[in-house]
Design a protein around this motif. Structure first.
Motif, mmCIF file in Angstrom:
data_model
loop_
_atom_site.group_PDB
_atom_site.id
_atom_site.type_symbol
_atom_site.label_atom_id
_atom_site.label_comp_id
_atom_site.label_asym_id
_atom_site.label_seq_id
_atom_site.Cartn_x
_atom_site.Cartn_y
_atom_site.Cartn_z
ATOM 1 N N GLN A 95 0.398 -1.257 -0.013
ATOM 2 C CA GLN A 95 0.075 -0.046 0.101
ATOM 3 C C GLN A 95 0.858 1.251 0.150
ATOM 4 O OE1 GLN A 95 -2.146 0.995 3.389
ATOM 5 N NE2 GLN A 95 -3.623 1.983 2.714
ATOM 6 N N GLN A 98 2.337 1.928 -3.453
ATOM 7 C CA GLN A 98 2.088 2.068 -4.377
ATOM 8 C C GLN A 98 1.438 4.132 -4.061
ATOM 9 O OE1 GLN A 98 0.414 0.901 -6.901
ATOM 10 N NE2 GLN A 98 1.634 -0.775 -6.653
ATOM 11 N N GLN A 99 1.547 4.359 -2.427
ATOM 12 C CA GLN A 99 1.253 5.568 -2.207
ATOM 13 C C GLN A 99 2.063 6.356 -2.834
ATOM 14 O OE1 GLN A 99 0.658 5.147 1.845
ATOM 15 N NE2 GLN A 99 -1.509 5.409 1.350
#
Length: 147
Positions: A95, A98-99
């Motif tokens: 996560q 991806q950020q």
């Protein structure tokens, strides 16, 4: 003026990107530590079973056997719990990755836009300069013709 604002936005985006990158690196390290801990538990379980089998070849009392089975069950529970931690750590790491990548993409798009604006400004300035030179040349030509 718009360039200055865009430059400021790019700078802010870069700072955010760096923070997100640091968060990703931290999550990556935590994930690796969780995996190492899992592997250490798995290795310990294997070694414990091997040692217990060696000791058991000469015979085990029922109490020792029960202790062995209970301890293996606790190790299995610890492995399951650690496997969940590894899975969660990997999900958090992905996560955050991806950020970070999304912020990097956004910053690069802004930098591209800023570069396009700079190129347009340079082109506009070059055209204005060329027009001015053409006008000066025309005035010189007209002066020569009239004299």
């Amino acid at each position: 003026m718009a360039n200055k604002q865009l430059e400021l936005l790019v700078k802010v985006q870069l700072e955010r990107e760096e923070k997100l990158q640091a968060n990703f690196v931290q999550a990556l390290q935590y994930s690796r530590q969780a995996e190492q801990k899992y592997q250490g538990l798995a290795d310990y379980r294997t070694e414990y079973i091997q040692q217990s089998q060696q000791q058991g070849s000469s015979g085990l009392q029922s109490r020792q056997y029960n202790q062995f089975v209970n301890f293996i069950a606790k190790l299995d529970q610890a492995l399951e719990q650690q496997a969940r931690q590894v899975s969660q750590a990997q999900a958090v790491m992905e996560q955050r990755r991806q950020q970070w990548l999304a912020m990097q993409k956004k910053r690069k798009a802004m930098e591209y836009l800023l570069e396009q604006q700079r190129q347009q400004a340079l082109t506009k300035a070059a055209r204005a300069e060329q027009q001015m030179q053409d006008e000066v040349a025309m005035q010189q030509f007209v002066r020569r013709q009239s004299s």
